[in-house]
Design an enzyme around this catalytic site. Structure first.
Site, mmCIF file in Angstrom:
data_model
loop_
_atom_site.group_PDB
_atom_site.id
_atom_site.type_symbol
_atom_site.label_atom_id
_atom_site.label_comp_id
_atom_site.label_asym_id
_atom_site.label_seq_id
_atom_site.Cartn_x
_atom_site.Cartn_y
_atom_site.Cartn_z
ATOM 1 N N HIS A 467 0.832 -1.203 0.000
ATOM 2 C CA HIS A 467 0.000 0.000 0.000
ATOM 3 C C HIS A 467 0.868 1.255 0.000
ATOM 4 C CE1 HIS A 467 -3.852 2.074 1.091
ATOM 5 N NE2 HIS A 467 -2.990 2.989 1.507
ATOM 6 N N GLU A 468 1.793 1.322 0.939
ATOM 7 C CA GLU A 468 2.657 2.501 1.017
ATOM 8 C C GLU A 468 3.573 2.602 -0.204
ATOM 9 O OE1 GLU A 468 2.014 4.761 3.011
ATOM 10 O OE2 GLU A 468 0.618 3.537 4.162
ATOM 11 N N HIS A 471 1.789 4.382 -2.895
ATOM 12 C CA HIS A 471 1.919 5.834 -2.740
ATOM 13 C C HIS A 471 3.310 6.287 -3.182
ATOM 14 C CE1 HIS A 471 -1.876 6.586 -0.805
ATOM 15 N NE2 HIS A 471 -1.630 5.756 0.187
ATOM 16 N N HIS A 474 3.533 6.537 -6.851
ATOM 17 C CA HIS A 474 2.819 7.741 -7.280
ATOM 18 C C HIS A 474 3.757 8.949 -7.228
ATOM 19 C CE1 HIS A 474 -1.242 10.122 -6.880
ATOM 20 N NE2 HIS A 474 -0.533 10.494 -7.926
#
Length: 651
Positions: A467-468, A471, A474
């Site tokens: 999940h991190e 990010h 991104h």
């Protein structure tokens, strides 16, 4: 000469952490503010007619030195803080708040921005330029540029006080987290605990010259204890300590701070012409209005509550049959849920952990990024780190061009706040034909290695890493002109999309085959375990949804009305939780005193499901752009899941 205000003479312009001293920061902030003020003055005093280039674009690239100082300082204050840094934070935050207001309340500057904004349809701007212009204009109009002078003064005072109170709130939570330790010396009290958890507790005790075992409120210690410890009284002690953070009428008590922050946010919103703080924030979110949020909350509550009550009844009956528990309490939830899951799915997180060695999981995430985006990650050892535990990577594209520098910081320690987040030490932007590449960081609090075992992750930790990392990607793959629009600088109720894309790979056999191998034998995770992971994905999701709804309702309770009449924080919480309560209340505990919406503004997230529907939900903000309620597609069914999928175990 202050190293923080000079161009870094380092590889890839990375932060020279080993050369930065605490006493560099305050004068660096003062100098950075002065330099930024001079840049703004030059824009204001430019005799030429205001244009997009000499006003909007010039503002977009102003204050770069101050931004870099702030990124380094506040990232350290979250991941590697100390008393001195916290003191500096209290000193500089009002200065930064004042500087921000000096810009937003500058009438002459706003006049130039407004002049450009009013002719935007004739400027032939590209989409990025249009977005920048719109955001710049709104940053003035929404934050007091049209106020009278006396109201501008009121706004300055409110913002200055909010900046100080929000910092103090977070520091109190960290202090309380660090202050609690449960020191055990009787081996029978360890019954049920995994070997790795026991070994880590022994190592912590040994590091403090103590016999026995020490358990803390850090998630890698706290969560396994609540999940596996057979001693119910000790689980109760841990759970109450976790829930009592900053609710103990001591120096770190946050009750008065919470009430003050809520009132100041409301006063600020009213001053700016909004009904409540929620109205102010949601205007710039995809949800747009509190009415939409409230409608969604109530709709989801009506749908989730029957399922949650059935699941809670099942869990209650299971605990009664297994151990004769007459009343299921909050410190029983994780413990009996894990046992019930083992019975229903024959799936034990401790059996999974040997297949999830941290280094292999991270390498798997890198491989997936290579397959999806053509990226390669190479560990490098010739740039500075802020802590020995941090690992650093050079990220390049398939043509060998630098994409990003990546910092990975995975283990809990005294100076690091709980949780998991992505942040950056340097933004991506394009200036003078040079594409400045970003320096991205993932910060987590995972299971630590022991004397006999490497870091072996729970499946929840695996999904958190992905999940991190989503990010992080991104941020790494950002390719915009202006730093304020770069990477994760999107609507905060949209920013979860890349992280969800990455997280979903954790459930796919093709992806698991890349990294889920036994740390001792090298055997790939058996496919029957993979199927059980998928089968158990919706286990107790009704209860998890109710838990997350309680976050949203509390958030909207604080920020969607005038909080002036709230004097008893605990009584107010009880009222907000009434519709979602499953477990009996714990009188020693409060959520708001450690609820991180009070260290940052209320936000909302949106995830667009694959069928095109959109879902909105109020969130808490862990640090800068993080976590909360997620909605994602799993096979044929939409399933709801909270951050770490264990949020229900954390309070």
């Amino acid at each position: 000469m202050n190293i923080l205000t000079q161009k870094f003479q380092t590889k890839y312009d990375t932060a020279p952490f080993s050369q930065i001293k605490n006493d560099h920061f305050f004068p660096a902030f003062q100098e950075g503010i002065a330099l930024a003020e001079a840049e703004i003055d030059a824009i204001v005093n430019n005799p030429a007619a205001p244009t997009f280039e000499n006003t909007i674009e010039a503002m977009a690239f102003s204050g770069d030195i101050l931004d870099r100082i702030s990124s380094i300082f506040f990232n350290l204050n979250s991941a590697e803080t100390n008393d001195e840094l916290q003191k500096i934070a209290q000193e500089v935050s009002p200065l930064l708040s004042e500087f921000s207001n000096d810009i937003r309340l500058n009438a002459d500057l706003f006049a130039k921005v407004k002049a450009v904004y009013e002719q935007k349809d004739q400027l032939n701007l590209n989409p990025e330029q249009t977005t920048l212009l719109d955001k710049k204009y709104k940053s003035f109009s929404r934050n007091g540029a049209n106020l009278s002078d006396d109201k501008k003064l009121q706004l300055r005072e409110i913002d200055k006080e909010l900046s100080t109170l929000s910092l103090q709130f977070g520091e109190n939570v960290l202090t309380e987290t660090n202050a609690f330790q449960m020191h055990l010396t009787d081996e029978k009290d360890l019954s049920g605990l995994p070997e790795g958890t026991i070994e880590a507790a022994r190592a912590l005790a040994k590091s403090q010259d103590q016999q026995g075992w020490i358990f803390t409120l850090d998630h890698p210690s706290y969560i396994p204890f609540l999940t596996y410890a057979d001693n119910r009284e000790l689980r109760k002690k841990m759970a109450i300590a976790f829930g009592a953070k900053c609710f103990q009428n001591n120096e770190q008590d946050n009750q008065a701070i919470v009430l003050k922050i809520a009132k100041l946010r409301f006063d600020r919103a009213k001053l700016l012409g909004y009904a409540t703080h929620a109205h102010f924030v949601l205007e710039e979110r995809m949800a747009q209005t509190p009415e939409k949020v409230t409608s969604f909350l109530q709709d989801l509550l009506a749908k989730a509550k029957p399922a949650a009550e059935r699941e809670f009844k099942q869990l209650t009956q299971f605990a009664a049959a297994l151990d004769g528990i007459e009343q299921l309490e909050k410190w029983d939830g994780a413990y009996y849920s894990e046992k019930l899951k083992q019975q229903l799915f024959n799936l034990d997180d401790e059996k999974l952990k040997p297949y999830f060695q941290l280094e292999k999981v991270l390498a798997g995430a890198f491989t997936i990024a290579q397959k999806l985006y053509g990226l390669t990650f190479t560990e490098i050892f010739d740039i500075d780190k802020y802590h020995d535990e941090v690992t650093t990577y050079e990220v390049k594209d398939q043509n060998g061009n630098l994409v990003s520098i990546f910092y990975a910081d995975f283990f809990p320690r005294k100076g690091k706040r709980n949780g998991a987040w992505m942040t950056s030490f340097k933004s991506q932007y394009i200036k003078d034909g040079v594409n400045e590449r970003p320096h991205i960081s993932n910060v987590c609090n995972f299971t630590i290695p022991t004397e006999t075992k490497p870091s072996l992750l729970t499946f929840n930790e695996v999904t958190t890493l992905f999940h991190e990392f989503g990010h992080g990607l991104h941020g790494m793959l950002a390719n915009t002109t202006y730093p304020s629009l770069s990477g994760t600088s999107v609507y905060w109720d949209f920013v979860e999309l890349p992280s969800q894309i990455m997280e979903n790979w954790c459930y796919e056999a093709e992806a698991l085959a890349l990294f889920a191998t036994h740390y001792e034998t090298g055997e790939m995770i058996p496919m029957d375990l993979v199927e059980k992971i998928k089968e158990s994905a919706s286990f107790q999701e009704g209860m998890a949804t109710m838990r997350q709804l309680s976050f949203g309702l509390l958030d909207m309770g604080w920020h969607g009305q005038d909080p002036s009449g709230i004097s008893d924080l605990k009584a107010f919480e009880t009222e907000q939780f009434a519709a979602t309560q499953l477990y009996p209340d714990v009188k020693e505990n409060a959520m708001s005193t450690a609820f991180l919406i009070f260290s940052k503004a209320v936000i909302l997230r949106v995830i667009t499901a694959t069928n095109g529907r959109k879902f909105w939900m109020p969130m808490l903000l862990i640090t800068s752009k993080k976590k909360g309620f997620l909605i994602q597609k799993s096979r044929q069914n939409l399933r709801t899941t909270s951050f770490l999928k264990a949020a229900r175990k954390h309070q």
